[in-house]
Design a protein around this motif. Structure first.
Motif, short mmCIF file in Angstrom:
data_model
loop_
_atom_site.label_atom_id
_atom_site.label_comp_id
_atom_site.label_asym_id
_atom_site.label_seq_id
_atom_site.Cartn_x
_atom_site.Cartn_y
_atom_site.Cartn_z
N GLU A 1 -4.86 -13.20 6.70
CA GLU A 1 -4.06 -11.87 6.08
C GLU A 1 -3.54 -11.08 7.13
O GLU A 1 -4.51 -10.89 7.94
CB GLU A 1 -4.99 -11.07 5.26
CG GLU A 1 -5.51 -11.86 3.95
CD GLU A 1 -6.46 -10.88 3.31
OE1 GLU A 1 -6.71 -9.76 3.53
OE2 GLU A 1 -6.84 -11.32 2.03
N ASN A 2 -2.38 -10.83 7.13
CA ASN A 2 -1.75 -9.97 8.25
C ASN A 2 -1.35 -8.67 7.78
O ASN A 2 -0.46 -8.48 6.64
CB ASN A 2 -0.47 -10.77 8.90
CG ASN A 2 -0.91 -12.23 9.22
OD1 ASN A 2 -1.22 -12.23 10.21
ND2 ASN A 2 -0.22 -13.25 8.38
N SER A 3 -1.86 -7.60 8.31
CA SER A 3 -1.83 -6.47 7.92
C SER A 3 -0.49 -5.75 8.62
O SER A 3 -0.58 -5.95 10.02
CB SER A 3 -2.80 -5.64 8.08
OG SER A 3 -3.86 -5.67 7.22
N PHE A 4 0.42 -5.17 8.21
CA PHE A 4 1.57 -4.63 8.87
C PHE A 4 1.19 -2.94 8.80
O PHE A 4 1.25 -2.39 7.79
CB PHE A 4 2.95 -4.83 8.36
CG PHE A 4 3.28 -6.14 8.62
CD1 PHE A 4 3.92 -6.72 9.62
CD2 PHE A 4 2.81 -7.48 7.71
CE1 PHE A 4 4.16 -8.14 9.67
CE2 PHE A 4 3.06 -8.57 7.60
CZ PHE A 4 3.84 -9.21 9.05
N LEU A 5 1.21 -2.41 10.03
CA LEU A 5 0.86 -0.99 10.27
C LEU A 5 2.33 -0.29 10.28
O LEU A 5 3.21 -0.80 11.03
CB LEU A 5 0.08 -0.57 11.35
CG LEU A 5 -1.30 -1.48 11.14
CD1 LEU A 5 -2.27 -1.32 12.48
CD2 LEU A 5 -2.08 -1.03 9.92
N SER A 6 2.50 1.02 9.82
CA SER A 6 3.53 1.88 10.10
C SER A 6 3.85 1.73 11.70
O SER A 6 2.99 2.24 12.59
CB SER A 6 3.63 3.01 9.56
OG SER A 6 4.65 3.82 9.80
N ILE B 1 0.19 -6.21 3.19
CA ILE B 1 -0.70 -7.26 3.69
C ILE B 1 0.15 -8.58 3.35
O ILE B 1 0.43 -8.88 2.11
CB ILE B 1 -1.90 -7.19 3.32
CG1 ILE B 1 -2.57 -6.19 3.64
CG2 ILE B 1 -2.83 -8.35 3.74
CD1 ILE B 1 -3.99 -5.55 3.13
N ASN C 1 0.72 -1.17 -0.01
CA ASN C 1 -0.02 0.06 0.18
C ASN C 1 0.85 1.32 0.18
O ASN C 1 0.15 2.44 -0.06
CB ASN C 1 -0.90 -0.03 1.27
CG ASN C 1 -1.79 -1.12 1.22
OD1 ASN C 1 -2.53 -1.46 0.21
ND2 ASN C 1 -2.02 -2.03 2.52
N ASN D 1 0.67 4.11 12.06
CA ASN D 1 -0.58 3.07 11.76
C ASN D 1 -1.02 3.14 10.70
O ASN D 1 -2.44 2.50 10.28
CB ASN D 1 -1.43 3.41 13.01
CG ASN D 1 -1.15 3.16 14.48
OD1 ASN D 1 -0.54 2.13 14.60
ND2 ASN D 1 -1.60 3.68 15.46
N ASP D 2 -0.42 3.75 9.55
CA ASP D 2 -0.91 3.63 8.19
C ASP D 2 -0.59 2.09 7.75
O ASP D 2 0.29 1.58 8.30
CB ASP D 2 -0.08 4.53 7.37
CG ASP D 2 -0.48 5.84 7.25
OD1 ASP D 2 -1.48 6.41 7.94
OD2 ASP D 2 -0.09 6.88 6.63
N ASN D 3 -1.46 1.67 6.99
CA ASN D 3 -1.31 0.21 6.58
C ASN D 3 -0.33 0.02 5.52
O ASN D 3 -0.40 1.00 4.44
CB ASN D 3 -2.90 -0.50 5.86
CG ASN D 3 -2.64 -1.63 5.50
OD1 ASN D 3 -1.55 -2.56 5.80
ND2 ASN D 3 -3.70 -2.41 5.29
#
Length: 161
Positions: free
Chosen positions: A129-134, A122, A107, A117-119
């Motif tokens: 599905e694992n989202s990695f946030l800033s 994935i 993204n 916390n920006d995405n």
């Protein structure tokens, strides 16, 4: 049982206070961050100008004088003696894959400024599905993967400037 505090004022004056002595100070909140203090029959007007609760550092105005105050508890002193610092967080400069998986979505682009916390990315792993946030605000320095790539555990995904 009394708790001892070490108080440093303007990086010059050092005081050892215990919780019983602090309890003897009569302080009344007048409004937010403003207090009327009575100590040993002497009145003081105090205002908290700034507070950093994580670092336990405060800027306080008493009557017309401004003071920088740092407070530490016995636990703070022990942690510092052990070589750790409280309230400080490690600067995260990269994100690595915590498990093997497949990159489903990216993204961000190199050079993009992101907020905490920006995405970012994935990762598909174990049918999830694992989202990695800033973890912080910053600028994306590099992206080491592309959508559809299979990654190994510990592989570099994204690097911050």
């Amino acid at each position: 049982m009394s708790i001892d505090y070490k108080v440093t004022v303007n990086d010059t004056f050092h005081f050892d206070l215990d919780s019983e002595r602090v309890a003897q100070v009569d302080a009344v909140s007048i409004e937010k961050n403003n207090f009327h203090i009575l100590h040993e029959n002497v009145a003081f007007k105090a205002e908290i100008l700034s507070a950093d609760f994580h670092q336990k550092k405060y800027t306080v105005k008493v009557n017309s004088n401004t003071y920088n105050v740092a407070i530490s508890s016995p636990l703070d002193s022990l942690i510092k003696e052990m070589g750790f610092e409280t309230g400080l967080s490690k600067q995260v400069n990269f994100i690595k894959a915590p498990m093997p998986g497949l990159i489903l979505e990216i993204n961000v682009v190199v050079g993009q400024t992101v907020k905490e916390n920006d995405n970012l990315i994935i990762l598909g792993a174990m049918k999830m599905e694992n989202s990695f946030l800033s973890p912080r605000e910053g600028v994306i320095k590099s992206i080491s993967v592309q959508t559809g790539d299979a990654v190994d555990k510990g592989q570099l995904l994204i690097e911050f400037e």
